[in-house]
Design a protein around this motif. Sequence first.
Motif, PDB file in Angstrom:
ATOM      1  N   ALA A  90     -11.292 104.728  53.196  1.00  0.00           N
ATOM      2  CA  ALA A  90     -10.240 102.489  53.391  1.00  0.00           C
ATOM      3  C   ALA A  90      -9.063 103.037  52.661  1.00  0.00           C
ATOM      4  N   SER A  91      -9.298 103.338  52.016  1.00  0.00           N
ATOM      5  CA  SER A  91      -7.524 103.417  51.636  1.00  0.00           C
ATOM      6  C   SER A  91      -6.985 104.204  52.582  1.00  0.00           C
ATOM      7  N   HIS A  92      -7.062 104.397  53.582  1.00  0.00           N
ATOM      8  CA  HIS A  92      -5.976 105.732  54.114  1.00  0.00           C
ATOM      9  C   HIS A  92      -6.445 105.025  55.474  1.00  0.00           C
ATOM     10  N   PRO A  93      -6.166 104.260  56.277  1.00  0.00           N
ATOM     11  CA  PRO A  93      -6.557 104.043  57.517  1.00  0.00           C
ATOM     12  C   PRO A  93      -5.723 104.863  58.702  1.00  0.00           C
ATOM     13  N   ARG A 141     -18.877  99.988  41.361  1.00  0.00           N
ATOM     14  CA  ARG A 141     -18.882  98.741  43.424  1.00  0.00           C
ATOM     15  C   ARG A 141     -17.379  99.118  43.641  1.00  0.00           C
ATOM     16  N   MET A 142     -17.635  98.866  44.834  1.00  0.00           N
ATOM     17  CA  MET A 142     -16.909  98.442  46.437  1.00  0.00           C
ATOM     18  C   MET A 142     -17.147  97.669  46.920  1.00  0.00           C
ATOM     19  N   GLY A 164     -12.560  93.767  47.702  1.00  0.00           N
ATOM     20  CA  GLY A 164     -12.813  93.719  46.279  1.00  0.00           C
ATOM     21  C   GLY A 164     -12.258  94.828  45.453  1.00  0.00           C
ATOM     22  N   GLU A 165     -11.935  94.448  44.482  1.00  0.00           N
ATOM     23  CA  GLU A 165     -11.051  95.580  43.671  1.00  0.00           C
ATOM     24  C   GLU A 165     -11.969  96.738  43.820  1.00  0.00           C
ATOM     25  N   PHE A 190     -20.738  94.379  52.474  1.00  0.00           N
ATOM     26  CA  PHE A 190     -22.039  95.241  51.387  1.00  0.00           C
ATOM     27  C   PHE A 190     -20.927  95.637  50.899  1.00  0.00           C
ATOM     28  N   ASP A 191     -22.047  96.059  49.119  1.00  0.00           N
ATOM     29  CA  ASP A 191     -21.126  97.365  48.462  1.00  0.00           C
ATOM     30  C   ASP A 191     -21.592  97.919  48.948  1.00  0.00           C
ATOM     31  N   ALA A 192     -20.357  99.433  48.812  1.00  0.00           N
ATOM     32  CA  ALA A 192     -19.898 100.810  49.373  1.00  0.00           C
ATOM     33  C   ALA A 192     -21.420 101.876  48.387  1.00  0.00           C
TER      34      ALA A 192
END
Length: 407
Positions: free
Chosen positions: A263-266, A399-400, A384-385, A143-145
């Motif tokens: 999400a970028s820092h699990p 979007r993310m 996705g980017e 889904f889109d965050a």
Amino acid sequence: MELSDGHLVPAAPDGSVVWDIDPYDAGILGNPEPYYAELRSRGPLVYIPRYGILACGRYKETREIFGDWKRFVSSRGVGLTDFKYNAHWREPSIVLEVDPPYHTKTRTVIARALSPHAVARLGTAFREAADKLIDELIDRGSFDAVTELAEVFPTTVFPSAVGLKEVHRRYLVDFGSLIFNALGPDNDLRRRALAAAPDIVAWIQRQCSRDQLEPEGFGATIYAAADSGELSEKEAGMLVRSLLSAGVDTTVTGIGNAIWCLASHPGQFAKLKADPSLARPAFEEVLRYSSPVHSFCRTANVDTNVSGTDIKEGTKILCVLGAANLDEAHWENARTFDIERRPTGHLAFGTGVHGCVGQNVARAEVESLLAAIAAKVRSIEIEGEPVWRPNNAIHALDRMPIRFTAN
């Protein structure tokens, strides 16, 4: 002195650093960190000739200017337009764009409506809504965050808290984006925002009237102040408008940025899962690290001096909150996202008398959502980017695509 973008253009102060840059360039707005670092490196205040303004990005000076309402006022506009010389495109906010003593009166009323007690009563509803939404998103898969999470949650819980009888998700989100884009120069972002304003603003104005509000909620508390004589009926409506202009888009941005950070820092997300009580400090670190409101202006109301720079009355000063919140001279390992940091004093919610009056609501909303994610989600994967949405005052995702994996 000449006028530019609705404000006086003073000469560069003697001895000041002059930097020929456009802080409102779409590339900078989408990826601001190199600009933040360069701004801090050039000095405590930098003169930007393109707009005839001073800019500050170090923590010390930004906090001083942003918090001193006597020397650096909000009542002349928190964007580039100086209300002393040019009319605003709408009636100015009677909280954000005024100073004491009038600000004291209006802030007292809105602070009562958004009191810790009033917000605490919403805790159960916030958590139930968060649990329901996260369950739906886990079932959905990808889904889109932004459009399916960050925009959905605030526009589900906040209108009800205000007491709105009618909800238009798109208008609620776009109204805040419009307000913040309008703070910038006469660029494409501002022109497109103002072109969309008539329909959005007309809908918002209708929702702010007493007969469009439920008898309980933040709006009803504000109108009770009109009944008691603290405010006029018109002022009550304008305070409800302030809730809608600053209470949705900024929270949408904060949620989107929080998901991106985790999400970028699990490893940090793992800390949150192990200790859900870190939901509140995690959001504070998101605010410091990503600064949803990247810049606001103040106007020098007197001739003054900051860190050796002489500042003439009427000078617009761009307070770059995003840069100040990443100042290595103030924050140890400033570029490290650490949810155990406890970043007391960050400037994402402002400071002093103009500190965000609705910050307790935003914290309660995001804390509920992060707690639900920590309890139900094993991992957050970006599929996705991430794409950032340029805005003249907000640093927000556009979007993310992501995926929640259930525990």
